[in-house]
Write a protein that holds these residues in place. Structure first.
Motif, PDB file in Angstrom:
ATOM      1  N   TYR A 192     -37.373  41.684   0.563  1.00 46.45           N
ATOM      2  CA  TYR A 192     -36.250  41.062   1.252  1.00 46.45           C
ATOM      3  C   TYR A 192     -35.400  40.258   0.280  1.00 46.45           C
ATOM      4  N   LEU A 193     -36.045  39.473  -0.571  1.00 49.28           N
ATOM      5  CA  LEU A 193     -35.295  38.667  -1.534  1.00 49.28           C
ATOM      6  C   LEU A 193     -34.552  39.536  -2.543  1.00 49.28           C
ATOM      7  N   LEU A 194     -35.171  40.627  -2.961  1.00 47.80           N
ATOM      8  CA  LEU A 194     -34.473  41.545  -3.863  1.00 47.80           C
ATOM      9  C   LEU A 194     -33.266  42.181  -3.184  1.00 47.80           C
ATOM     10  N   GLN A 227     -27.287  42.288  -2.405  1.00 47.23           N
ATOM     11  CA  GLN A 227     -26.092  42.080  -1.600  1.00 47.23           C
ATOM     12  C   GLN A 227     -25.172  41.036  -2.225  1.00 47.23           C
ATOM     13  N   LYS A 228     -25.746  39.959  -2.734  1.00 49.83           N
ATOM     14  CA  LYS A 228     -24.942  38.927  -3.386  1.00 49.83           C
ATOM     15  C   LYS A 228     -24.269  39.468  -4.639  1.00 49.83           C
ATOM     16  N   GLY A 246     -50.441  41.670   1.632  1.00 46.99           N
ATOM     17  CA  GLY A 246     -49.984  40.677   2.590  1.00 46.99           C
ATOM     18  C   GLY A 246     -48.476  40.636   2.740  1.00 46.99           C
ATOM     19  N   PRO A 247     -47.996  39.636   3.441  1.00 46.10           N
ATOM     20  CA  PRO A 247     -46.559  39.544   3.737  1.00 46.10           C
ATOM     21  C   PRO A 247     -45.704  39.198   2.524  1.00 46.10           C
ATOM     22  N   TRP A 248     -46.331  38.829   1.414  1.00 45.62           N
ATOM     23  CA  TRP A 248     -45.556  38.499   0.207  1.00 45.62           C
ATOM     24  C   TRP A 248     -44.744  39.686  -0.273  1.00 45.62           C
ATOM     25  N   VAL A 249     -45.289  40.887  -0.089  1.00 45.61           N
ATOM     26  CA  VAL A 249     -44.567  42.086  -0.525  1.00 45.61           C
ATOM     27  C   VAL A 249     -43.273  42.220   0.257  1.00 45.61           C
TER      28      VAL A 249
END
Length: 59
Positions: free
Chosen positions: A22-24, A29-30, A14-17
């Protein structure tokens, strides 16, 4: 990654992957921005300490 692999992963999990990747990516980037800021700060501190050391009286 190939397109079929991405489709397979998304269809199985599903979209969780996508959200996790994206969060990783945003975390990476941070981290890079933080490292760049620390590098600039370190360069400024080195320059300041060099100037202070040059101006101190030797004795």
């Amino acid at each position: 990654m190939t397109e079929t692999l991405v489709k397979t992963i998304l269809s199985e999990h599903g979209p969780w992957v996508g959200l996790v990747f994206y969060l990783l990516y945003r975390d990476y980037q941070k981290d890079q921005a933080t490292r760049e800021a620390l590098t600039r700060t370190t360069h400024v501190l080195v320059e300041l300490s060099t100037l202070i050391r040059e101006r101190l009286p030797r004795g």
